[in-house]
Design a protein around this motif. Sequence first.
Motif, mmCIF file in Angstrom:
data_model
loop_
_atom_site.group_PDB
_atom_site.id
_atom_site.type_symbol
_atom_site.label_atom_id
_atom_site.label_comp_id
_atom_site.label_asym_id
_atom_site.label_seq_id
_atom_site.Cartn_x
_atom_site.Cartn_y
_atom_site.Cartn_z
ATOM 1 N N THR A 93 -16.750 -4.874 -1.745
ATOM 2 C CA THR A 93 -16.117 -5.070 -0.438
ATOM 3 C C THR A 93 -17.066 -4.760 0.729
ATOM 4 O O THR A 93 -16.935 -5.328 1.802
ATOM 5 C CB THR A 93 -14.854 -4.207 -0.315
ATOM 6 O OG1 THR A 93 -15.187 -2.874 -0.684
ATOM 7 C CG2 THR A 93 -13.755 -4.722 -1.199
ATOM 8 N N THR B 196 -2.407 -1.229 -3.178
ATOM 9 C CA THR B 196 -1.967 -0.702 -4.482
ATOM 10 C C THR B 196 -1.243 -1.775 -5.285
ATOM 11 O O THR B 196 -0.981 -1.609 -6.469
ATOM 12 C CB THR B 196 -1.040 0.513 -4.295
ATOM 13 O OG1 THR B 196 -0.119 0.234 -3.231
ATOM 14 C CG2 THR B 196 -1.822 1.743 -3.928
ATOM 15 N N CYS C 118 -10.799 -5.368 3.983
ATOM 16 C CA CYS C 118 -11.416 -4.855 2.747
ATOM 17 C C CYS C 118 -11.925 -3.427 2.921
ATOM 18 O O CYS C 118 -12.987 -3.056 2.398
ATOM 19 C CB CYS C 118 -12.562 -5.754 2.281
ATOM 20 S SG CYS C 118 -12.089 -7.452 2.044
ATOM 21 N N TRP D 114 -6.671 -3.978 -8.513
ATOM 22 C CA TRP D 114 -8.048 -4.092 -9.026
ATOM 23 C C TRP D 114 -8.948 -4.706 -7.965
ATOM 24 O O TRP D 114 -8.618 -5.732 -7.382
ATOM 25 C CB TRP D 114 -8.092 -4.967 -10.282
ATOM 26 C CG TRP D 114 -7.431 -4.324 -11.455
ATOM 27 C CD1 TRP D 114 -6.136 -4.484 -11.848
ATOM 28 C CD2 TRP D 114 -8.020 -3.395 -12.365
ATOM 29 N NE1 TRP D 114 -5.860 -3.713 -12.950
ATOM 30 C CE2 TRP D 114 -7.014 -3.032 -13.288
ATOM 31 C CE3 TRP D 114 -9.285 -2.828 -12.479
ATOM 32 C CZ2 TRP D 114 -7.242 -2.127 -14.321
ATOM 33 C CZ3 TRP D 114 -9.509 -1.941 -13.516
ATOM 34 C CH2 TRP D 114 -8.501 -1.589 -14.420
ATOM 35 N N LYS D 115 -10.092 -4.084 -7.768
ATOM 36 C CA LYS D 115 -11.054 -4.622 -6.805
ATOM 37 C C LYS D 115 -11.995 -5.558 -7.572
ATOM 38 O O LYS D 115 -12.639 -5.149 -8.535
ATOM 39 C CB LYS D 115 -11.850 -3.468 -6.164
ATOM 40 C CG LYS D 115 -12.731 -3.905 -5.025
ATOM 41 C CD LYS D 115 -13.181 -2.728 -4.166
ATOM 42 C CE LYS D 115 -14.268 -1.925 -4.829
ATOM 43 N NZ LYS D 115 -14.800 -0.891 -3.937
ATOM 44 N N MET E 126 -6.542 -3.380 5.132
ATOM 45 C CA MET E 126 -6.529 -4.054 3.819
ATOM 46 C C MET E 126 -7.141 -5.450 3.946
ATOM 47 O O MET E 126 -7.938 -5.866 3.106
ATOM 48 C CB MET E 126 -5.101 -4.130 3.271
ATOM 49 C CG MET E 126 -4.601 -2.789 2.741
ATOM 50 S SD MET E 126 -3.152 -2.915 1.696
ATOM 51 C CE MET E 126 -1.898 -3.349 2.874
ATOM 52 N N TYR F 119 -8.716 -8.537 -4.191
ATOM 53 C CA TYR F 119 -7.915 -7.512 -4.864
ATOM 54 C C TYR F 119 -6.841 -8.218 -5.686
ATOM 55 O O TYR F 119 -6.219 -9.168 -5.225
ATOM 56 C CB TYR F 119 -7.220 -6.597 -3.853
ATOM 57 C CG TYR F 119 -8.172 -5.740 -3.040
ATOM 58 C CD1 TYR F 119 -8.823 -4.663 -3.626
ATOM 59 C CD2 TYR F 119 -8.382 -5.993 -1.689
ATOM 60 C CE1 TYR F 119 -9.681 -3.876 -2.867
ATOM 61 C CE2 TYR F 119 -9.227 -5.221 -0.941
ATOM 62 C CZ TYR F 119 -9.884 -4.154 -1.530
ATOM 63 O OH TYR F 119 -10.724 -3.376 -0.795
ATOM 64 N N THR G 251 -9.331 -0.657 3.132
ATOM 65 C CA THR G 251 -8.343 0.080 2.346
ATOM 66 C C THR G 251 -7.930 -0.775 1.147
ATOM 67 O O THR G 251 -7.673 -1.971 1.295
ATOM 68 C CB THR G 251 -7.113 0.396 3.226
ATOM 69 O OG1 THR G 251 -7.567 1.113 4.375
ATOM 70 C CG2 THR G 251 -6.082 1.209 2.491
ATOM 71 N N GLU G 252 -7.884 -0.141 -0.010
ATOM 72 C CA GLU G 252 -7.524 -0.899 -1.215
ATOM 73 C C GLU G 252 -6.000 -0.976 -1.348
ATOM 74 O O GLU G 252 -5.315 0.052 -1.303
ATOM 75 C CB GLU G 252 -8.093 -0.217 -2.456
ATOM 76 C CG GLU G 252 -9.591 -0.310 -2.525
ATOM 77 C CD GLU G 252 -10.148 0.270 -3.822
ATOM 78 O OE1 GLU G 252 -9.402 0.331 -4.816
ATOM 79 O OE2 GLU G 252 -11.325 0.656 -3.815
ATOM 80 N N LYS H 209 0.851 -1.192 0.000
ATOM 81 C CA LYS H 209 0.000 0.000 0.000
ATOM 82 C C LYS H 209 0.884 1.238 0.000
ATOM 83 O O LYS H 209 1.743 1.411 0.870
ATOM 84 C CB LYS H 209 -0.908 0.020 1.236
ATOM 85 C CG LYS H 209 -1.775 1.264 1.350
ATOM 86 C CD LYS H 209 -2.830 1.334 0.270
ATOM 87 C CE LYS H 209 -3.584 2.645 0.292
ATOM 88 N NZ LYS H 209 -4.576 2.721 -0.784
#
Lengths: 230, 379
Positions: free
Chosen positions: A85, A64, A59, A80-81, A56, A76, A61-62, A15
């Motif tokens: 979530t 990177t 679900c 890409w999600k 993360m 993820y 915080t996405e 992240k």
Amino acid sequence: MENQKSVIKVEKISKTYGAGESAVMAVKEASFEIFKGETVALLGPSGSGKTTLITMIGCITEPTGGKLFLDGKIIYDNGWKIHDTRQLRREKIGFIFQSHNLIPFLNVEENVTLVPIMNGLSDEIAKNKAKELLDYLGVGDKLHVKPSQLSGGQSQRVAIARSLANNPKIILADEPTAALDGERALSVMQLLKKLAKEQDVAIVVVTHDDRMIPLFDKIIRVNDGYITKE
Amino acid sequence: MINLAQRDIAHSLGKFLTTATGVGMLLGVVLIMIGVYRGLVDDASILLKDTRADLWIVQQDTLGPFAESSRIHEDIKHQIKLFKGVKDVSAVTFQSLQLYRNATPIRVFAIGYDIGSFYTPHLLAEGRSIIASHFEIVVDAKTGFKLGEHITIGRDIFTVVGITRDAVSSSGDFMVYFSLPDAQKIQFLSSNEQIRNDRARGGAQEATTSTANAIIATLHDGFDPKEVAQEIERWKHIKVFTQSEQLDILTKNLVERSSKQIGLFTLILLLVASVIISLIIYTMTMGKIKEIAILKLIGAPNATIIKMIVQQSVWLGILAFIAGNIFSHGVVDLFPKRTILITSDALALLVIVICVSIAGSLFGVKSALKVDPASAIGG
């Protein structure tokens, strides 16, 4: 554990906050697996990336980069999600916070039944389940009490009941004992450990309290965004 | 499903009701302003409606007797009555007067009429209409005079024989009624000093009281007022208005600007109320940021959060509307001029308030949707 199905699997998850020269990499290519019924402690100094990592996994915080699997499904994939979530959190994850974070305008029963009802459970079944959980956790007599009328320990037990109400695959707890004295903190941690085994739910706990370490099946240490020891 | 808006309102009911009462008072002022507008328009037409006349015969080339002054010979009424279709006539006079009650001045609008004609004060609530040719008066209740009370006007003493309710002129002055001879005497009879002065100036005229401001007439069934009006105008050098034309003159010439003024003020007030409702909803939502973050974190869909904010906003609007109605009905009688609160206006305001509440909640919704669920973690 190796024969069991993993609830959470992260592969080189990262992240980064910001971009360019001001970019800060909070988590750097972390990889680990968490299995059903396992209790895991996430340890590390302040600013090490523990909260980013737990958000993360939860679900929220996405990431990177890297991959995150929840209950065998990829969530993820390299930024890409893949799934909704919010729905995943509602159906598969339970949360316990440092300060219980119950909804102040709902009574104990409503706090516990809110998520199951949102998941489509009938009011009656959700209430029965809530009663069962609250009885088990020793706060069954507080059904119609507002959170402001509960003690710290009672509030945390209600928060635990809420986190279990949706039959989650994993419970994420952010310093759940920080607001409790030593004896109560130990009691809550023992309760979580017991629940993990009985309900076959994985529990990940962010904690600073070294006294709790013997209670966990696995310790993940985070330092400066890296997992230094698993 | 648990109704989050309802639970949150119940949790801080006192605060919510206080806020609703505050907004409600503002909405009450909006209702009163609409009522003032209604009162102004209605007042303008009360006198006309009260006459129940079909035609107004006034001085030629004037818009009399309300928009412009009009003087006409009283005896024309006898000729008017002979026109085909005319049922009855009455000469009428109008003038502003200042009466005194316990030394307190009371501004009134005086009407003189033929007591033997079709015209009578239809808003009479107590006592009787005038039957004697002299020294009887009918007054509106808001003047404060009671039945049997004596009022001195000039050198004459009048006895109150009847009381009307809500009888006001287009300018909002309370109406009083005299017999035509008394009214003519008050309006047209010169004082002795004035007659002497006029004679000394060499332009002395015979003092005449056989003048009226207008002749009003009713028609037999089946006669078109416009056709009869044209027929009268063709034969006499006078101007004839139908009742609806006279009403148009009153509303357009006399109260239109005032109506626009009040209308604009009401609109501004409504805009202020809208901004305040929006701000309150926004502040209420900001006060729940932590709870919204928790709701998002535990997986509550956006629809649940939006529903909570919008429902609260609409409830605030509805409660404020109820408070506004209670407030406006409570104070309406304190206003010196007639203020008319009608259900259709209140319902229109309710629709506007609900729309404003929903629109106002959108700012709160926008902020709520931006809340990061991660902010619920830690602390």
